[in-house]
Design a protein around this motif. Structure first.
Motif, PDB file in Angstrom:
ATOM      1  N   PRO A   1       0.824  -1.226   0.000  1.00  0.00           N
ATOM      2  CA  PRO A   1       0.000   0.000   0.000  1.00  0.00           C
ATOM      3  C   PRO A   1       0.850   1.263   0.000  1.00  0.00           C
ATOM      4  O   PRO A   1       1.969   1.287   0.527  1.00  0.00           O
ATOM      5  N   VAL A   2       0.301   2.327  -0.577  1.00  0.00           N
ATOM      6  CA  VAL A   2       0.942   3.633  -0.497  1.00  0.00           C
ATOM      7  C   VAL A   2       0.754   4.161   0.924  1.00  0.00           C
ATOM      8  O   VAL A   2      -0.060   3.655   1.702  1.00  0.00           O
ATOM      9  N   SER A   3       1.500   5.199   1.275  1.00  0.00           N
ATOM     10  CA  SER A   3       1.469   5.708   2.652  1.00  0.00           C
ATOM     11  C   SER A   3       0.073   6.173   3.055  1.00  0.00           C
ATOM     12  O   SER A   3      -0.352   5.995   4.206  1.00  0.00           O
ATOM     13  N   TYR A   4      -0.649   6.797   2.130  1.00  0.00           N
ATOM     14  CA  TYR A   4      -2.035   7.220   2.407  1.00  0.00           C
ATOM     15  C   TYR A   4      -2.893   6.021   2.818  1.00  0.00           C
ATOM     16  O   TYR A   4      -3.647   6.083   3.792  1.00  0.00           O
ATOM     17  N   THR A   5      -2.774   4.910   2.084  1.00  0.00           N
ATOM     18  CA  THR A   5      -3.577   3.728   2.384  1.00  0.00           C
ATOM     19  C   THR A   5      -3.196   3.142   3.733  1.00  0.00           C
ATOM     20  O   THR A   5      -4.073   2.722   4.506  1.00  0.00           O
ATOM     21  N   ARG A   6      -1.905   3.094   4.027  1.00  0.00           N
ATOM     22  CA  ARG A   6      -1.458   2.548   5.320  1.00  0.00           C
ATOM     23  C   ARG A   6      -2.074   3.347   6.467  1.00  0.00           C
ATOM     24  O   ARG A   6      -2.619   2.785   7.420  1.00  0.00           O
ATOM     25  N   LYS A   7      -1.999   4.662   6.369  1.00  0.00           N
ATOM     26  CA  LYS A   7      -2.530   5.515   7.436  1.00  0.00           C
ATOM     27  C   LYS A   7      -4.039   5.370   7.559  1.00  0.00           C
ATOM     28  O   LYS A   7      -4.570   5.183   8.671  1.00  0.00           O
ATOM     29  N   MET A   8      -4.747   5.433   6.435  1.00  0.00           N
ATOM     30  CA  MET A   8      -6.203   5.394   6.489  1.00  0.00           C
ATOM     31  C   MET A   8      -6.728   4.015   6.889  1.00  0.00           C
ATOM     32  O   MET A   8      -7.757   3.904   7.550  1.00  0.00           O
ATOM     33  N   THR A   9      -6.037   2.958   6.482  1.00  0.00           N
ATOM     34  CA  THR A   9      -6.450   1.612   6.892  1.00  0.00           C
ATOM     35  C   THR A   9      -6.356   1.468   8.407  1.00  0.00           C
ATOM     36  O   THR A   9      -7.280   0.963   9.053  1.00  0.00           O
ATOM     37  N   MET A  10      -5.240   1.915   8.984  1.00  0.00           N
ATOM     38  CA  MET A  10      -5.080   1.822  10.435  1.00  0.00           C
ATOM     39  C   MET A  10      -6.107   2.689  11.155  1.00  0.00           C
ATOM     40  O   MET A  10      -6.689   2.268  12.162  1.00  0.00           O
ATOM     41  N   ASN A  11      -6.356   3.889  10.635  1.00  0.00           N
ATOM     42  CA  ASN A  11      -7.335   4.773  11.272  1.00  0.00           C
ATOM     43  C   ASN A  11      -8.750   4.188  11.194  1.00  0.00           C
ATOM     44  O   ASN A  11      -9.521   4.250  12.159  1.00  0.00           O
ATOM     45  N   LEU A  12      -9.083   3.619  10.042  1.00  0.00           N
ATOM     46  CA  LEU A  12     -10.409   3.021   9.881  1.00  0.00           C
ATOM     47  C   LEU A  12     -10.587   1.850  10.833  1.00  0.00           C
ATOM     48  O   LEU A  12     -11.626   1.740  11.511  1.00  0.00           O
ATOM     49  N   ALA A  13      -9.598   0.964  10.899  1.00  0.00           N
ATOM     50  CA  ALA A  13      -9.695  -0.192  11.791  1.00  0.00           C
ATOM     51  C   ALA A  13      -9.819   0.246  13.249  1.00  0.00           C
ATOM     52  O   ALA A  13     -10.617  -0.306  14.011  1.00  0.00           O
ATOM     53  N   ALA A  14      -9.045   1.258  13.638  1.00  0.00           N
ATOM     54  CA  ALA A  14      -9.108   1.746  15.012  1.00  0.00           C
ATOM     55  C   ALA A  14     -10.458   2.375  15.317  1.00  0.00           C
ATOM     56  O   ALA A  14     -11.027   2.187  16.409  1.00  0.00           O
ATOM     57  N   THR A  15     -10.996   3.121  14.366  1.00  0.00           N
ATOM     58  CA  THR A  15     -12.287   3.782  14.549  1.00  0.00           C
ATOM     59  C   THR A  15     -13.401   2.754  14.728  1.00  0.00           C
ATOM     60  O   THR A  15     -14.290   2.916  15.580  1.00  0.00           O
ATOM     61  N   LEU A  16     -13.379   1.690  13.945  1.00  0.00           N
ATOM     62  CA  LEU A  16     -14.364   0.620  14.087  1.00  0.00           C
ATOM     63  C   LEU A  16     -14.179  -0.126  15.407  1.00  0.00           C
ATOM     64  O   LEU A  16     -15.145  -0.442  16.108  1.00  0.00           O
ATOM     65  N   ALA A  17     -12.926  -0.422  15.756  1.00  0.00           N
ATOM     66  CA  ALA A  17     -12.651  -1.186  16.968  1.00  0.00           C
ATOM     67  C   ALA A  17     -13.141  -0.462  18.217  1.00  0.00           C
ATOM     68  O   ALA A  17     -13.591  -1.095  19.177  1.00  0.00           O
TER      69      ALA A  17
END
Length: 267
Positions: A53-69
């Protein structure tokens, strides 16, 4: 990994115990697991994507997972490099379900060994393959179908046209699951951009708004009300009354659900 075969457990006839697997073409007869199997009873969202993943995807994936969790949602992914690892890390090991493409006694990929071990201790690791089964091209495809089946929806945060994540999208469409993607610039993530262009996926423009579908966060984590989780599956009126009785009509009067053609839908 230091774990041994003796620490495994098996869910027999798992198609009956895990209703989400009914969406699969053929549910596995058994699942090997390590960790907390009760996580299978929680609300779940599947997140997949590219291994690079590009850096944008890495950041947003982690943020999305954390927000759901933070809303009590379990993140389901495949424990692979890239987006899978970001999803598991963002959610934290206790809020994640890792579905692996090998026997559960093997660690693959080795670079994610510490991550997988932490999920075994605090979350849940699943495999539909016999112990000692090694990774093969076909086992990743089979694993992907299980990842998709377990989640209520599928989120693909980045994918190219010809990729395993796009095969996951095919599974989601066959299973009647909604697909969500992150918006990307032209020339990036050709697979998810095509899903948007063809009307097969919806964009996530606001992580908090997307996560609010699954519950609301206050000073303490609040699990999503199982009643509304149930209603999102469009049950029949008879099924709803059998489980929740008069609450069905109370929520209808409050304008939170509708009863149409003998079925329930949330508003």
């Amino acid at each position: 990994m230091s774990s041994t075969v003796d620490t495994m457990a098996v869910i027999e006839s798992c198609g009956g115990e895990i209703p989400e697997l009914e969406a699969m073409r053929k549910a596995p007869e058994k699942l090997w697991y390590r960790g907390n199997r009760s996580l299978l009873k929680k609300p779940k969202v599947s997140i997949v994507g590219t291994r690079r993943p590009v850096s944008y995807t890495r950041k947003m994936t982690m943020n999305l997972a954390a927000t759901l969790a933070k809303r009590g949602v379990m993140i389901v992914s495949g424990a692979a490099m890239g987006v899978d690892a970001m999803a598991h890390q963002g959610a934290g090991p206790s809020r994640t379900i890792a579905v692996v493409a090998t026997g559960i006694d093997l660690c693959y990929p080795a670079i994610n060994a510490s991550l997988i071990e932490s999920i075994e201790r605090e979350g849940l690791v699943l495999s539909q393959f016999e112990p000692e089964s090694r990774a093969a091209a076909w086992s990743f495809v089979v694993r992907n179908e299980l990842v998709v089946a377990l989640g209520e929806v599928l989120v693909i945060t980045e994918a190219e046209e010809e990729s395993g994540s796009m095969r996951s999208a095919e599974y989601a469409l066959m299973q009647g699951k909604e697909i969500y993607v992150l918006p990307h610039r032209l020339g990036e993530s050709g697979g998810t951009n095509r899903l948007l262009r063809e009307g097969l996926a919806k964009p996530i423009y606001d992580l908090e708004a997307f996560a609010d579908r699954f519950g609301f966060m206050t000073e303490e984590v609040v699990e999503r009300d199982e009643f509304f989780y149930f209603c999102q599956k469009n049950p029949t009126l008879d099924e709803a009354i059998a489980l929740y009785g008069e609450r069905i009509y109370e929520e209808e009067l409050l304008g939170k659900i509708a009863i149409e053609n003998g079925r329930i839908r949330p508003l």
